[in-house]
Every structure is written in C-alpha cells, then in structure tokens.
Design a protein around this motif. Structure first.
Motif, PDB file in Angstrom:
ATOM      1  N   TRP A   1      16.593 -48.585 -74.168  1.00 50.92           N
ATOM      2  CA  TRP A   1      15.610 -48.147 -75.155  1.00 50.92           C
ATOM      3  C   TRP A   1      14.191 -48.079 -74.605  1.00 50.92           C
ATOM      4  N   THR A   7      11.354 -43.498 -72.584  1.00 47.75           N
ATOM      5  CA  THR A   7      11.091 -42.569 -73.682  1.00 47.75           C
ATOM      6  C   THR A   7      11.135 -41.110 -73.243  1.00 47.75           C
ATOM      7  N   ARG A  37      10.024 -43.822 -81.599  1.00 47.52           N
ATOM      8  CA  ARG A  37      11.474 -43.913 -81.693  1.00 47.52           C
ATOM      9  C   ARG A  37      11.999 -43.560 -83.076  1.00 47.52           C
ATOM     10  N   VAL A  51      20.771 -44.183 -78.251  1.00 47.31           N
ATOM     11  CA  VAL A  51      19.310 -44.267 -78.212  1.00 47.31           C
ATOM     12  C   VAL A  51      18.821 -43.383 -77.055  1.00 47.31           C
TER      13      VAL A  51
END
Length: 431
Positions: A54, A57, A247, A400
């Motif tokens: 996670w 990005t 997110r 994710v």
C-alpha cells in the motif's frame, strides 16, 4: 528452492511470515521493477496489485521521484532534526500544511506508521497534563482496529494477529465496536459522552479499517463520531497511515468524512513508497500546549534519529506535486467505478466469494473459508502464479493497486483472481 530463496531463508527474518515454510510457499524475490510491475530474479513479471503493501502510489521507478532523490543526494542525505532543521524537511512541512485537514498544523516526522501513532499517543496524553487537566489519561479505540506493532499502537489496536499473547504488555483501552458491527457509531458516541472526563483521545481509522479486511464505514457515521469528540472535548486522532494520500479518492479520508482531527497520522504513501517516512500532524491548539520554558516539563521529550530525513522529505514533496500535476485523485475515482463493476460482474457471482468491499482503490474479496481456512492463501498463490501480486488477510484477498493503475491492468487483476478462485476453491464451491 532457487538459490536466492535459500540465501533469503538462511539469513533474513520476514515479518508476518512463518519461516519454517517460507521456501515452500514460493516467495517472489524481487530484483527490479518497472512501472506497475515487479520483476523477480528469474525475469518473471508481476503486476503489483498491493502497491508493495500500500505504499507505491505511483508505481516504481518514477522518473521525477528518481530525480528528486538524486538532486537531494547532491546536497545532503540526512541531518538530525532534534533541536535543528534542514531545508528539505522544512519545505515538505510547508507543502503539507495547506493540504492536511488540520487547523494550524505542526508536523513531527518519524520513520513508519507505528512510530507516528506512538507520537500521537504521547502528544495526546501529555496535552492534557500540560493544560493542567487531570484524569484524562485513557484512550478509546474501535474493534477490528489496527494501528501498528509497537506496544502503544498494539494497545489501541484490537487483539488481531495473535496480539493477545502480549496482553500483559499492552495498556488497557476502552473498546467500541468496529465498522463491521451495525450501530458502531452510536455505540462509540455513547462511550465518548460517558467517559469524556477520563478520555485523552479517540483513535480511529477514518472510513476504512484496512487490516480488518477493508471494513468500510458510512462517512456520515464517522463525521458524527468526530462531532461527539469535539462536543465533549475529547481529542480526535485520525490514523491515515493506510488511507491517506489519495487512496480513498480524496487526498485524505478525513475529508470524505468532514473531519478536522486534532492529530493526524500519516505514513505509507507519503514518499510514494521510495523511503521510510511518516508524520504526526498536530493542530495549533495541541502544539501550543507544549510551549514553555527551555527544558521545562511542557517539552515533548520524544524524537527519532531518522525523523525528518532529508532524502525522504525531498521525494515526499515532489510526490505531492505529482499527485496534483497528474490529477491522480480524479483517476482514482474513475478507476474505483471500473474496478467495482469488474468485481461485481466477474467475482461476486462465484459461489466461493462471500463479499466484495471497495472504497477508492482499497479493495477486498472475502472468500468462504468454511471448508478450508487456508483458502485465501492458496488463491493468492494461484493468482501470483498468473503474474498478479496480491496478499491475503484472513479470509480476504486485498486489492490495493497503484493510484495510477490503468483499465487494462484492472482487467488483468480481476481475470487472474477469477481464474485462481475457480481453480482453487473446493469442488462444491466452483462455478
């Protein structure tokens, strides 16, 4: 086992991993990466559908972030922030200030999310002592919560991941129901009202409880809980280590819930996965309570050797610029709709799938593990064999992906998961 796996197993102790079966579980040993793909020592490619836990990005080897790192190396890699400053970290704090949903923000840096949570707990506890208010020494947290693995963070977290073993070392907290429990918000509000006289703070993961398997709350419920804290003068600590930096479709999940926390905890995506850095952002009201005489009792006697690392700060500041330049938040919202449609069409109808949960680009596919408690682990392995890197938590497989994921890549993720579920699920659960 490959030579690399043997060397790895011989000397490296991996977190959340049973090392007695490490080699048998066919781990991916990454040598390099390109864009959204990891490349192992054999040259095999895997779509990084968990953003390397996670954090990545924008994917890997982002030219602008690489250059920011190189440019900062030409100046300085690190200098202590204890009683001194550095230009890169000052500039990052200035860039964060207008973006975070915190009034008159002050930023204390650390190296990982759990450390930033520890800072938040110390600040919240000492705030009331500095204000001359006695008795407000307890914390309220939610069921299913996860805030990290240091002992303060473990205490406000629920007892998942065998945390009950460490119960003698955890301090007691008040525990409200988690997002999976109907009426959790009303129960939490009632606890805030009843215990306000002894509560230093409520610690909450706004909108999504990630490690609980992506349990998602109604934003209005989270807002109501925040309003109760304000009404009863209980500090609100929002842990956005997992849900921050776009997110959930807004830069910070607190924004979607209409919250302005007293303390905001950031990590994971802060540096786009390049370097270890986290931050505890306190409001001006909170920070001002620590002003006093030099070496006096109001001082926050807390800090870390690598807190405010200049290399990490330079990359983090450039990352903030790229999020805006590339209109990443709009892309997340668009991809969320596409991913939701794919999951509902391709996976939800499968008999082995119990539930689909998605908020922004935080997703979970919960499997029916009644007949096989290791089913999610085996489906994960089958998905990785198909070139899509995912990770399970309990009965759920988490999705994710990088915030810059493309439509074809989302289709690739879902197709691999579908094939893995059909291949791996018990015979009676197959479509």
């Amino acid at each position: 086992m490959s030579d690399w796996v043997e060397r790895d197993a011989a000397r490296v102790w991996h977190g959340f991993t049973q090392m007695s079966v490490y080699g048998e579980s066919r781990p991916v040993v990454v040598e390099r990466a390109e864009g959204h793909e990891l490349i192992d020592t054999e040259g095999r490619r895997y779509l990084d559908a968990v953003s390397s836990l996670w954090v990545s990005t924008l994917g890997h080897r982002v030219p602008e972030l690489d250059q920011a790192l190189v440019d900062q190396l030409g100046r300085i890699a690190h200098s202590t922030m204890l009683g001194n400053g550095n230009v890169a970290t000052i500039e990052l704090a200035e860039a964060l200030a207008p973006l975070v949903p915190v009034d008159d923000p002050r930023v204390l840096f650390a190296s990982d999310g759990a450390s930033a949570v520890e800072q938040a707990l110390r600040i919240a506890f000492q705030f009331w002592a500095n204000e001359g208010v006695s008795g407000k020494t307890r914390f309220l947290a939610l069921g299913g919560a996860y805030h990290g693995d240091t002992f303060g963070a473990l205490s406000v977290g629920d007892a998942g991941f065998y945390g009950e073993l460490f119960a003698p070392l955890r301090f007691p907290v008040l525990r409200a129901p988690g997002y999976a429990t109907p009426g959790w918000a009303d129960a939490t509000i009632a606890l805030v009202a009843e215990h306000a006289h002894e509560l230093a703070a409520l610690v909450i993961e706004p909108l999504v409880q990630g490690a609980a398997g992506m349990r998602i709350a109604d934003p209005d419920d989270v807002r109501r809980v925040g309003e109760a804290c304000a009404a009863h003068d209980v500090l609100l600590v929002c842990d956005e280590v997992a849900v921050g930096f776009g997110r959930t479709g807004t830069l910070f999940a607190s924004e979607r819930c209409g919250l302005r926390p007293d303390i905001l905890v950031l990590g994971k995506g802060l540096t786009a996965g390049y370097l270890a850095m986290s931050a505890t952002v306190a409001s001006g009201r909170v920070a001002d309570a620590f002003l006093g005489a030099d070496l006096g009792p109001e001082t926050l006697y807390h800090g870390h050797s690598f807190g405010g690392n200049a290399l990490a700060a330079a990359v983090a500041r450039r990352h903030l610029e790229l999020l805006e330049e590339r209109n990443v938040l709009a892309r997340v919202r668009a991809r969320e709709g596409e991913l939701r449609a794919l999951l509902e069409r391709e996976l939800a109808p499968l008999p082995g799938v119990r539930e689909i949960r998605l908020c922004g680009l935080l997703g979970a596919v919960e499997l029916d593990t009644t007949e096989d408690e290791l089913l999610a682990r085996r489906v994960t392995a089958a998905t990785v064999e198909r070139g899509v890197f995912v990770r399970p938590i309990g009965p759920s497989i988490l999705i994710v992906p990088p915030l810059t994921i493309t439509t074809p890549e989302l289709e690739r993720i879902v197709a691999a998961l579908r094939a893995a579920i059909l291949e791996t699920a018990p015979v009676g659960a197959r479509a």
